[in-house]
Write a protein that holds these residues in place. Sequence first.
Motif, mmCIF file in Angstrom:
data_model
loop_
_atom_site.group_PDB
_atom_site.id
_atom_site.type_symbol
_atom_site.label_atom_id
_atom_site.label_comp_id
_atom_site.label_asym_id
_atom_site.label_seq_id
_atom_site.Cartn_x
_atom_site.Cartn_y
_atom_site.Cartn_z
ATOM 1 N N ALA A 71 0.839 -1.365 -0.340
ATOM 2 C CA ALA A 71 0.344 -0.106 0.039
ATOM 3 C C ALA A 71 0.387 1.553 -0.180
ATOM 4 N N GLY A 72 0.166 2.158 -0.210
ATOM 5 C CA GLY A 72 1.328 3.918 -0.710
ATOM 6 C C GLY A 72 0.302 4.689 0.118
ATOM 7 N N VAL A 73 0.724 5.769 1.141
ATOM 8 C CA VAL A 73 -0.367 5.805 2.075
ATOM 9 C C VAL A 73 0.325 7.418 1.789
ATOM 10 N N ILE A 74 -0.136 8.609 1.068
ATOM 11 C CA ILE A 74 0.270 9.558 0.927
ATOM 12 C C ILE A 74 -1.105 10.788 1.755
ATOM 13 N N ALA A 75 -0.151 10.857 2.942
ATOM 14 C CA ALA A 75 -1.091 12.298 3.913
ATOM 15 C C ALA A 75 -2.006 11.823 4.687
#
Length: 359
Positions: free
Chosen positions: A70-74
Amino acid sequence: MDSFSKLLRRVSRSAVIVLPFLVSTHTAIAADKLPALGVNLENTSVSGLSSGAFMTSQFYVVNSDIMVGAGVIAGGPYLCAQSYAYQSYMVNATTACMNPLTASVGPNTQMLVSKTKKLSKEKKIDNIDNIKDDKIYIFSGKADHVVATKVVDQTEKFFLDLGVDADSILYNTNVDAGHAIITNNKKDTECDLTKAPFINDCDFEQSHRIIRHIYGDTKPPSEKATGKIIKFDQLEFVDSEYTSMSKHAYAYVPDQCYSQSCNLHVVFHGCLQGADVIGDQYYAGTGYNEIADTNNLVMLYPQVHPSKGKPLNPQGCWDFWGYSLPEESQPDYFTKEAPQIKAVTKMVKRLAQQNVAAQ
């Protein structure tokens, strides 16, 4: 988005806000059904910005059995809006989960981890042991005053506390970026600003970093996306009338993914970033499609739109506090039965169905 928390507080007092809509610049074909492509279901991954980052954590944890990363941006940790029982989900979402005065009143991570383990035991989400060997990308811009770094820090802690190896987490806090997804496009917003459409030029493609971290040895992206953007009927997958999900959503399919099995990456836009607001800028302008071309990836771009009635979602955010079940005091926005999660899971399963053309 710099006024996002203030706006949500007004929403919690039942304000009615009318948003201006920008002219759509869709480059997709006319709406069609989402095709069955036979994607590798067990190699699915997901990423998103802001409310899309909160939704990323939700969708990833709920469906961890099929996820590889997963990629969690802010964004804050899973279940963040339940941090303090003495506050409503909405109040938690706009305080503890965004820009709390101190870290001590930020996400209650120890309790959130405990709740997550309980949901796993109750089989309301997939077994959380699935995530221990996954890859997690996390990002917080130094100039982001919408979702503070002290909140995003707890996203890293959440995954570490659930057993993800520290070496499997790439957490970047050293870029002077505003609240935005990052690109390497001089036409996008200046890096340190927080300004619509929340796509900022900071001299690198964040989508590429996410995909590389999750999938490992990847090929360089194509200079220009050459696959097909599919505009499809999203409401086919929606059971509830309160999801704020748009009539149409989008998928990007590289040419080879019609004749061979590819992996799947789901992308959740942030508030005020749905196609009904900014056209194709997110699903065609953030670099995902170019790296998909050369790495056998199908991209799925679910969509939500602003709604000023019921549900009250004036900025077109993904649901991380329960607006999709407005008549319930403790709405389920976070399990397999949550309206938005359930709808997107159906889309993923459609893409994983047997691709007859590949036979």
